[in-house]
Write an enzyme that holds these catalytic residues in place. Structure first.
Site, PDB file in Angstrom:
ATOM      1  CG  HIS A 149      12.778 -14.958  10.645  1.00 58.47           C
ATOM      2  ND1 HIS A 149      13.118 -14.844   9.317  1.00 58.47           N
ATOM      3  CD2 HIS A 149      13.754 -15.681  11.226  1.00 58.47           C
ATOM      4  CE1 HIS A 149      14.258 -15.465   9.107  1.00 58.47           C
ATOM      5  NE2 HIS A 149      14.669 -15.990  10.249  1.00 58.47           N
TER       6      HIS A 149
ATOM      7  CG  HIS B  91      20.901 -15.307  15.066  1.00 59.85           C
ATOM      8  ND1 HIS B  91      20.502 -14.654  13.922  1.00 59.85           N
ATOM      9  CD2 HIS B  91      21.634 -16.360  14.657  1.00 59.85           C
ATOM     10  CE1 HIS B  91      20.981 -15.293  12.871  1.00 59.85           C
ATOM     11  NE2 HIS B  91      21.678 -16.321  13.287  1.00 59.85           N
TER      12      HIS B  91
ATOM     13  CG  ASP C 117      32.108 -22.342  16.045  1.00 62.79           C
ATOM     14  OD1 ASP C 117      31.823 -21.665  17.057  1.00 62.79           O
ATOM     15  OD2 ASP C 117      33.270 -22.486  15.633  1.00 62.79           O
TER      16      ASP C 117
ATOM     17  CG  HIS D  21      25.774 -14.244  13.048  1.00 64.65           C
ATOM     18  ND1 HIS D  21      25.849 -15.216  14.003  1.00 64.65           N
ATOM     19  CD2 HIS D  21      24.899 -14.696  12.123  1.00 64.65           C
ATOM     20  CE1 HIS D  21      25.062 -16.232  13.657  1.00 64.65           C
ATOM     21  NE2 HIS D  21      24.466 -15.942  12.527  1.00 64.65           N
TER      22      HIS D  21
HETATM   23 FE   LIG Z   1      22.900 -17.306  11.938  1.00 69.02          FE
END
Ligand SMILES: [Fe+2]
Length: 385
Positions: free
Chosen positions: A263, A300, A306, A336
């Protein structure tokens, strides 16, 4: 935009007499940034660009903040933003801070009765639906679905739409918007590992010169106010210009994704940078090809950014309950990641058709009243098993 560009007629040497065919001189204007240290253009006008006739009433268009300090992950149903006729009135600021205002707009009508200038912010318009022409005093740029339009602060423009069905994601950036420096050599040329190159840009073309006197309304956004100035001459009276400071377009479909055996982190998708946020393009691409790779991202922590994701088209492999035009906000301070099931389900998949724009801000975003109206209110619980 560090590419030299020129349109129309210019004198052989700068700051010298440039005579009109029927006598008199053209009026030179240096259009520069960062004092005299940033990018600039030199334009030549039929009339003085300074002829203000009247100053009308100013309108307060500053965003109305509903949540000043936010730690809630949120999902906004972007297509619930109601279409409006006027281009400026249709803009709904959703997520804002001192560096950038991010919002959505669904304008129905072209701008024909006034000219517009944002004196404070570079504007990025991402065209999700619609097509037309961005008209500026430095030339025109045709646009279509998937185009980013980067309009440096101070550019006078109008926008012409082909139909009434338009959807735009916009960012008003109080810092200049550049392409990432790490993709450039010391002369500014885009390097071989860059996911796009100079040929991909849509530069202004078709410079039109209007030698007209009368009353020309210019709406100027400055310090949260929309000022209305009446000029005595047509703002698009440039006969020629050259330099580096001008609007340009770039299609998200020309972003060439960087992939790997495992990834790749979000910076490989980076398209624009500023001193306060980045913009990334998530485009259809082949998935990671290590035999044991997991294409969905790992969880992560957004400790100091933000993360705003605007979903454009295709499948959104790591999310559930997401549709085109939705925005997710993952605020700084909490982790998240993929929704339950999507992590495992991504294994063995060969590619994705997802198309999304990400804006990561380095300072927290405030939630506006407009945003709360289209907030689904329960997204923060969507990772519960
Ligand atoms: Fe993200």
């Amino acid at each position: 935009m560090p590419i030299y560009h020129k349109l129309g007629k210019i004198p052989q040497k700068r700051h010298t007499q440039f005579e009109k065919p029927d006598g008199g001189l053209y009026y030179e204007q240096l259009f520069g940034t960062i004092g005299f240290d940033g990018m600039s253009s030199l334009s030549y006008h039929v009339h003085r660009p300074t002829q203000v006739k009247e100053i009308g009433k100013a309108l307060d268009v500053s965003p109305k903040i509903a949540v000043e300090k936010n730690i809630t992950s949120r999902k906004f149903i972007g297509f619930d933003v109601a279409p409006k006729d006027d281009f400026l009135e249709s803009r709904e600021p959703l997520l804002v801070n001192n560096d950038v205002h991010v919002g959505l707009a669904a304008p129905r009508k072209s701008v024909t009765k006034y000219f517009y200038k944002n004196a404070d912010a570079d504007e990025m318009l991402f065209i999700h639906k619609g097509s037309g022409t961005l008209k500026t005093f430095l030339g025109n740029i045709p646009f279509e679905y998937g185009d980013y339009l980067i309009i440096p602060r101070g550019m006078i423009y109008q926008i012409e739409f082909d139909t009434e069905d338009n959807r735009i994601l916009y960012a008003e950036s109080f810092h200049p918007i550049y392409t990432p420096k790490r993709y450039r050599n010391w002369f500014g040329q885009l390097l071989e590992h860059s996911p796009f190159c100079e040929r991909d840009y849509k530069l202004p073309q078709d410079l039109q010169t209007f030698d007209e006197k009368g009353e020309f309304l210019m709406k100027i956004k400055k310090q949260g106010m929309l000022h209305q100035l009446v000029y005595a001459t047509h703002p698009f009276d440039v006969v020629g210009w050259d330099g580096y400071n001008y609007p340009y377009g770039f299609s998200i479909h020309n972003f060439e994704p960087i992939t790997g055996r495992v990834h790749q982190p979000p910076p490989v998708h980076q398209t624009f940078e500023t001193g306060a946020f980045v913009v990334c393009s998530f485009c259809p691409r082949l998935y990671d090809y290590h035999p044991k790779s997991i294409p969905a991202p790992y969880n992560h922590s957004n400790i100091d950014s933000d993360e705003v994701l605007y979903y454009v088209d295709g499948d959104f492999m790591s999310r559930k309950g997401i549709g085109p035009g939705y925005i997710s906000l993952h605020p700084a301070g909490i982790p998240h990641g993929p929704h339950p099931g999507t992590y495992e389900a991504s294994i063995g998949k060969k590619g994705t058709e997802e198309l999304a724009v990400m804006i990561d801000t380095f300072k927290p975003l405030q939630i506006t009243e407009n945003a709360l109206k289209i907030d689904d209110g329960k997204y923060y619980k969507s990772w519960l098993e």
